[in-house]
Scaffold this motif. Structure first.
Motif, PDB file in Angstrom:
ATOM      1  N   SER A  79       0.826  -1.209   0.000  1.00  0.00           N
ATOM      2  CA  SER A  79       0.000   0.000   0.000  1.00  0.00           C
ATOM      3  C   SER A  79       0.861   1.262   0.000  1.00  0.00           C
ATOM      4  CB  SER A  79      -0.955  -0.001   1.199  1.00  0.00           C
ATOM      5  OG  SER A  79      -0.264   0.174   2.418  1.00  0.00           O
ATOM      6  N   ASP A  80       2.041   1.201   0.629  1.00  0.00           N
ATOM      7  CA  ASP A  80       2.954   2.342   0.583  1.00  0.00           C
ATOM      8  C   ASP A  80       3.443   2.592  -0.847  1.00  0.00           C
ATOM      9  OD1 ASP A  80       2.832   2.991   3.270  1.00  0.00           O
ATOM     10  OD2 ASP A  80       4.577   1.788   3.822  1.00  0.00           O
ATOM     11  N   ARG A  81       3.784   1.503  -1.552  1.00  0.00           N
ATOM     12  CA  ARG A  81       4.272   1.657  -2.919  1.00  0.00           C
ATOM     13  C   ARG A  81       3.202   2.220  -3.845  1.00  0.00           C
ATOM     14  NH1 ARG A  81       6.557  -3.479  -1.920  1.00  0.00           N
ATOM     15  NH2 ARG A  81       4.901  -4.470  -3.130  1.00  0.00           N
ATOM     16  N   MET A  82       1.948   1.848  -3.598  1.00  0.00           N
ATOM     17  CA  MET A  82       0.862   2.254  -4.489  1.00  0.00           C
ATOM     18  C   MET A  82       0.212   3.559  -4.067  1.00  0.00           C
ATOM     19  SD  MET A  82       0.993  -0.132  -6.671  1.00  0.00           S
ATOM     20  CE  MET A  82      -0.454   0.292  -7.632  1.00  0.00           C
ATOM     21  N   LYS A  83       0.565   4.079  -2.907  1.00  0.00           N
ATOM     22  CA  LYS A  83      -0.120   5.254  -2.365  1.00  0.00           C
ATOM     23  C   LYS A  83      -0.045   6.459  -3.292  1.00  0.00           C
ATOM     24  CE  LYS A  83       0.135   8.564   1.440  1.00  0.00           C
ATOM     25  NZ  LYS A  83       0.847   8.964   2.665  1.00  0.00           N
ATOM     26  N   ALA A  84       1.139   6.743  -3.824  1.00  0.00           N
ATOM     27  CA  ALA A  84       1.295   7.928  -4.669  1.00  0.00           C
ATOM     28  C   ALA A  84       0.470   7.828  -5.940  1.00  0.00           C
ATOM     29  CB  ALA A  84       2.772   8.123  -5.012  1.00  0.00           C
ATOM     30  N   ALA A  85       0.299   6.608  -6.465  1.00  0.00           N
ATOM     31  CA  ALA A  85      -0.404   6.425  -7.739  1.00  0.00           C
ATOM     32  C   ALA A  85      -1.917   6.350  -7.566  1.00  0.00           C
ATOM     33  CB  ALA A  85       0.107   5.161  -8.431  1.00  0.00           C
ATOM     34  N   ILE A  86      -2.394   5.584  -6.585  1.00  0.00           N
ATOM     35  CA  ILE A  86      -3.844   5.342  -6.478  1.00  0.00           C
ATOM     36  C   ILE A  86      -4.397   5.654  -5.096  1.00  0.00           C
ATOM     37  CG2 ILE A  86      -3.768   3.575  -8.276  1.00  0.00           C
ATOM     38  CD1 ILE A  86      -3.925   1.450  -6.067  1.00  0.00           C
ATOM     39  N   GLY A  87      -3.543   5.993  -4.126  1.00  0.00           N
ATOM     40  CA  GLY A  87      -4.023   6.238  -2.771  1.00  0.00           C
ATOM     41  C   GLY A  87      -4.320   4.935  -2.054  1.00  0.00           C
ATOM     42  N   GLY A 221       7.692  11.319   1.534  1.00  0.00           N
ATOM     43  CA  GLY A 221       8.437  10.347   0.754  1.00  0.00           C
ATOM     44  C   GLY A 221       8.444   8.997   1.447  1.00  0.00           C
ATOM     45  N   ALA A 222       8.600   7.960   0.659  1.00  0.00           N
ATOM     46  CA  ALA A 222       8.618   6.609   1.206  1.00  0.00           C
ATOM     47  C   ALA A 222       9.925   5.932   0.839  1.00  0.00           C
ATOM     48  CB  ALA A 222       7.442   5.790   0.674  1.00  0.00           C
ATOM     49  N   VAL A 223      10.369   5.014   1.681  1.00  0.00           N
ATOM     50  CA  VAL A 223      11.588   4.268   1.416  1.00  0.00           C
ATOM     51  C   VAL A 223      11.294   3.223   0.361  1.00  0.00           C
ATOM     52  CG1 VAL A 223      13.383   2.811   2.406  1.00  0.00           C
ATOM     53  CG2 VAL A 223      12.368   4.634   3.767  1.00  0.00           C
ATOM     54  N   ALA A 224      11.961   3.296  -0.776  1.00  0.00           N
ATOM     55  CA  ALA A 224      11.766   2.317  -1.830  1.00  0.00           C
ATOM     56  C   ALA A 224      12.678   1.123  -1.601  1.00  0.00           C
ATOM     57  CB  ALA A 224      12.043   2.955  -3.186  1.00  0.00           C
ATOM     58  N   GLY A 225      12.376   0.023  -2.268  1.00  0.00           N
ATOM     59  CA  GLY A 225      13.210  -1.163  -2.144  1.00  0.00           C
ATOM     60  C   GLY A 225      12.434  -2.334  -1.577  1.00  0.00           C
ATOM     61  N   SER A 226      13.149  -3.365  -1.146  1.00  0.00           N
ATOM     62  CA  SER A 226      12.517  -4.582  -0.648  1.00  0.00           C
ATOM     63  C   SER A 226      11.878  -4.339   0.714  1.00  0.00           C
ATOM     64  CB  SER A 226      13.561  -5.693  -0.516  1.00  0.00           C
ATOM     65  OG  SER A 226      14.490  -5.374   0.510  1.00  0.00           O
ATOM     66  N   LEU A 227      10.988  -5.267   1.073  1.00  0.00           N
ATOM     67  CA  LEU A 227      10.350  -5.169   2.389  1.00  0.00           C
ATOM     68  C   LEU A 227      11.392  -5.261   3.493  1.00  0.00           C
ATOM     69  CD1 LEU A 227       7.905  -5.117   4.282  1.00  0.00           C
ATOM     70  CD2 LEU A 227       7.707  -7.592   3.985  1.00  0.00           C
ATOM     71  N   VAL A 228      12.386  -6.124   3.312  1.00  0.00           N
ATOM     72  CA  VAL A 228      13.436  -6.263   4.328  1.00  0.00           C
ATOM     73  C   VAL A 228      14.155  -4.938   4.528  1.00  0.00           C
ATOM     74  CG1 VAL A 228      15.617  -7.398   4.897  1.00  0.00           C
ATOM     75  CG2 VAL A 228      13.735  -8.729   3.890  1.00  0.00           C
ATOM     76  N   GLY A 229      14.446  -4.263   3.423  1.00  0.00           N
ATOM     77  CA  GLY A 229      15.105  -2.970   3.526  1.00  0.00           C
ATOM     78  C   GLY A 229      14.251  -1.935   4.217  1.00  0.00           C
ATOM     79  N   GLN A 230      12.950  -1.950   3.926  1.00  0.00           N
ATOM     80  CA  GLN A 230      12.037  -1.015   4.565  1.00  0.00           C
ATOM     81  C   GLN A 230      11.926  -1.305   6.060  1.00  0.00           C
ATOM     82  OE1 GLN A 230       8.294  -0.422   2.324  1.00  0.00           O
ATOM     83  NE2 GLN A 230       9.312  -1.468   0.633  1.00  0.00           N
ATOM     84  N   LEU A 231      11.900  -2.582   6.410  1.00  0.00           N
ATOM     85  CA  LEU A 231      11.821  -2.950   7.823  1.00  0.00           C
ATOM     86  C   LEU A 231      13.075  -2.506   8.578  1.00  0.00           C
ATOM     87  CD1 LEU A 231      10.244  -6.529   7.644  1.00  0.00           C
ATOM     88  CD2 LEU A 231       9.138  -4.417   8.402  1.00  0.00           C
ATOM     89  N   LYS A 232      14.218  -2.541   7.913  1.00  0.00           N
ATOM     90  CA  LYS A 232      15.447  -2.083   8.562  1.00  0.00           C
ATOM     91  C   LYS A 232      15.364  -0.593   8.885  1.00  0.00           C
ATOM     92  CE  LYS A 232      18.677  -5.490   6.651  1.00  0.00           C
ATOM     93  NZ  LYS A 232      19.827  -5.709   5.732  1.00  0.00           N
ATOM     94  N   THR A 371       5.015   7.894  16.455  1.00  0.00           N
ATOM     95  CA  THR A 371       6.332   7.438  16.003  1.00  0.00           C
ATOM     96  C   THR A 371       6.450   7.551  14.484  1.00  0.00           C
ATOM     97  OG1 THR A 371       5.671   5.092  15.819  1.00  0.00           O
ATOM     98  CG2 THR A 371       6.510   5.851  17.954  1.00  0.00           C
ATOM     99  N   VAL A 372       5.333   7.379  13.773  1.00  0.00           N
ATOM    100  CA  VAL A 372       5.345   7.588  12.325  1.00  0.00           C
ATOM    101  C   VAL A 372       5.611   9.061  12.024  1.00  0.00           C
ATOM    102  CG1 VAL A 372       4.000   7.454  10.192  1.00  0.00           C
ATOM    103  CG2 VAL A 372       3.761   5.665  11.925  1.00  0.00           C
ATOM    104  N   ASP A 373       4.949   9.933  12.753  1.00  0.00           N
ATOM    105  CA  ASP A 373       5.150  11.359  12.573  1.00  0.00           C
ATOM    106  C   ASP A 373       6.598  11.749  12.900  1.00  0.00           C
ATOM    107  OD1 ASP A 373       3.854  14.082  12.160  1.00  0.00           O
ATOM    108  OD2 ASP A 373       4.682  14.347  14.174  1.00  0.00           O
ATOM    109  N   ASN A 383       7.116   5.225   5.878  1.00  0.00           N
ATOM    110  CA  ASN A 383       6.316   4.153   5.283  1.00  0.00           C
ATOM    111  C   ASN A 383       5.198   3.802   6.264  1.00  0.00           C
ATOM    112  OD1 ASN A 383       8.892   4.107   3.849  1.00  0.00           O
ATOM    113  ND2 ASN A 383       8.081   2.291   2.852  1.00  0.00           N
ATOM    114  N   GLU A 384       4.123   4.577   6.211  1.00  0.00           N
ATOM    115  CA  GLU A 384       3.042   4.388   7.181  1.00  0.00           C
ATOM    116  C   GLU A 384       2.474   2.972   7.149  1.00  0.00           C
ATOM    117  OE1 GLU A 384       2.942   8.751   5.836  1.00  0.00           O
ATOM    118  OE2 GLU A 384       3.053   6.776   4.866  1.00  0.00           O
ATOM    119  N   GLY A 385       2.359   2.413   5.937  1.00  0.00           N
ATOM    120  CA  GLY A 385       1.812   1.066   5.812  1.00  0.00           C
ATOM    121  C   GLY A 385       2.692   0.011   6.452  1.00  0.00           C
TER     122      GLY A 385
END
Length: 460
Positions: A79-87, A221-232, A371-373, A383-385
């Motif tokens: 959902s984070d990856r698609m947020k900018a395109a479709i919400g 902005g959102a962190v792009a890349g793999s889920l593992v990278g985003q989790l880090k 913490t997201v804020d 990456n709120e999602g």
């Protein structure tokens, strides 16, 4: 790993209109009905309507829940990856429709060739319905962090969300069995319940999906890349990591206690008829206390309010060590059931527990949005999602571990399983049950507070 450009949230007003808060909160009503009703009724439905052995019915419910521990973070990243395109609206709509269809399908089919085919079919249906629910619930939670940059406004959002969650518990847990009975029981009763609750889920969840369609959300902005990278990246958010560990430990204790509530009233209190009244008192107290959890964090801050609610909950929970079946009769219900002083004390516990339990749960979610804020303010990305998915996944893991812990403790204290009704238990077995409802969850809550003592946001 790359970072997308951040969009300043300056165009988003901090004050969230009440209509938006209501449109957001009402979606939790249907979500709570789906979350609680199958968990409570599926084992009963499978064992009494489909002939599925009890041990297998437990596995049928467990397998999809374990899958969600993986699914929730995946949905959050998607959902984070698609947020900018479709919400996030398409996720809410698709998840609402899929959840509703899955819920109805779970209970509408009652004729299977064998109990084992029935178990496999229910497991597949629950797996699909749970996945659809994840597609709805994870972006839904993420949106709470995107509606306002003001922490008190986000707490206001969570208070209304908890209000509708409590209503969902009342309907999903409190009215399911009466509806089944009203429509004649058997297949007809289960079918009627599934269609009625399915309609409630669909209307509630789609109201939120459509109601938030044009509401502006904070764009970062959102962190792009793999889920593992985003989790880090998320794991380096120290306040979130501490809050996640706190909530995880706390939820394990609550899950263990939820597992044995029926056993407590059967064996320790010896008043199974008191459970619906107990749940009603907790739910009403929780609803009545919501204004307190809107006001108190403004006065003393969310962390202190969380600690206060947790300590009161732990203090009252430990008093179940002294629960019993005794006490002088003080009243008689219309059906002739006597009510004694022990019953009155139990209902008083319900009022206090209901008042504070919802408080520390909603405050944990509210601080999660903080913490997201914090991530947005310090790094310009969030990456709120993924935050929401990881928080949701750890809660599900805790509630999967709780029953396991309860089973181990009950076995260690000599609990005897039975068929055809409740078997008599030794004093040791009853002690184990009471510990699971008192000392163990209270100790875990205190342990969670020790972890939480390290929580701090620089802005606080």
């Amino acid at each position: 790993m790359t970072l997308t450009a951040a969009t300043p949230p300056s165009t988003i007003p901090d004050e969230v209109p009440t209509s938006v808060v209501l449109r957001y909160g009402i979606g939790q009503f249907g979500a709570q009905v789906f979350r609680d009703t199958p968990a409570v009724l599926l084992p009963l439905f499978m064992t009494t309507m489909l002939g599925v052995p009890a041990w297998l019915a437990g596995l049928v419910v467990l397998i999809p829940k374990l899958w969600l521990i993986v699914c929730d973070p995946l949905v959050g990243a998607w959902s984070d990856r698609m947020k900018a395109a479709i919400g996030r609206t398409p996720f809410l709509i698709g998840g609402a429709v899929g959840t509703t269809a899955g819920f109805i399908a779970l209970f509408v089919f009652t004729a299977y060739p064998s109990p084992y085919i029935a178990a496999a079919s229910i497991c597949a249906l629950f797996f699909a319905a749970s996945t659809a629910f994840s597609i709805y619930s994870v972006p839904y939670l993420a949106i709470a962090a995107e509606l306002s940059g003001d922490p008190h406004q986000r707490n206001r959002i969570m208070v209304l969300r908890m209000f509708f969650a409590t209503l969902g518990v009342l309907v999903g847990v409190g009215l399911a069995q009466p509806i089944i009975t009203h429509f004649g029981g058997g297949a007809a009763g289960w079918h009627a319940m599934s269609w009625i609750f399915g309609a409630l889920c669909l209307v509630s969840m789609l109201t939120t999906a459509s109601g938030l369609r044009k509401v502006p959300l904070i764009q970062a902005g959102a962190v792009a890349g793999s889920l593992v990278g985003q989790l880090k990246v998320v794991s380096r958010n120290r306040p979130f990591a501490i809050l996640l560990a706190t909530s995880f430990v706390s939820s394990i204790g609550q899950a263990a206690s939820y597992t044995v509530i029926g056993f407590v009233f059967i064996y320790a209190v010896q008043a199974i008829w008191l459970i619906p009244i107990f749940i009603l008192c907790m739910s009403v107290a929780s609803l009545a206390a919501q204004p307190l959890w809107l006001w108190l964090p403004r006065r003393i801050g969310k962390p202190r309010a969380y600690v206060l609610a947790s300590l009161i909950w732990a203090a009252v929970t430990i008093t179940w060590l002294w629960v019993g079946k005794g006490g002088a009769d003080v009243a008689t219900l219309p059906g002739g059931q006597p009510v004694n002083t022990q019953h009155i004390m139990i209902l008083l516990r319900a009022v206090v527990i209901g008042s504070v339990n919802g408080g520390f749960i909603l405050l944990a979610l509210s601080m999660m949005t903080d913490t997201v804020d914090y991530q947005r303010r310090t790094q310009g990305v969030a990456n709120e999602g993924v935050f929401a998915g990881l928080f949701s996944a750890m809660e599900k893991l805790a509630f999967a571990l709780g029953p396991v812990i309860a089973g181990v403790v009950m076995s260690a204290f000599g609990f005897i399983s039975s068929t055809g009704g409740a078997a008599a238990q030794s004093a040791s077995a009853i002690t184990g049950i009471v510990l699971l409802y008192s000392a163990i969850p209270a100790a875990l809550q205190v342990g969670a507070l020790l972890i939480f003592s390290r929580y701090k946001l620089p802005a606080e």
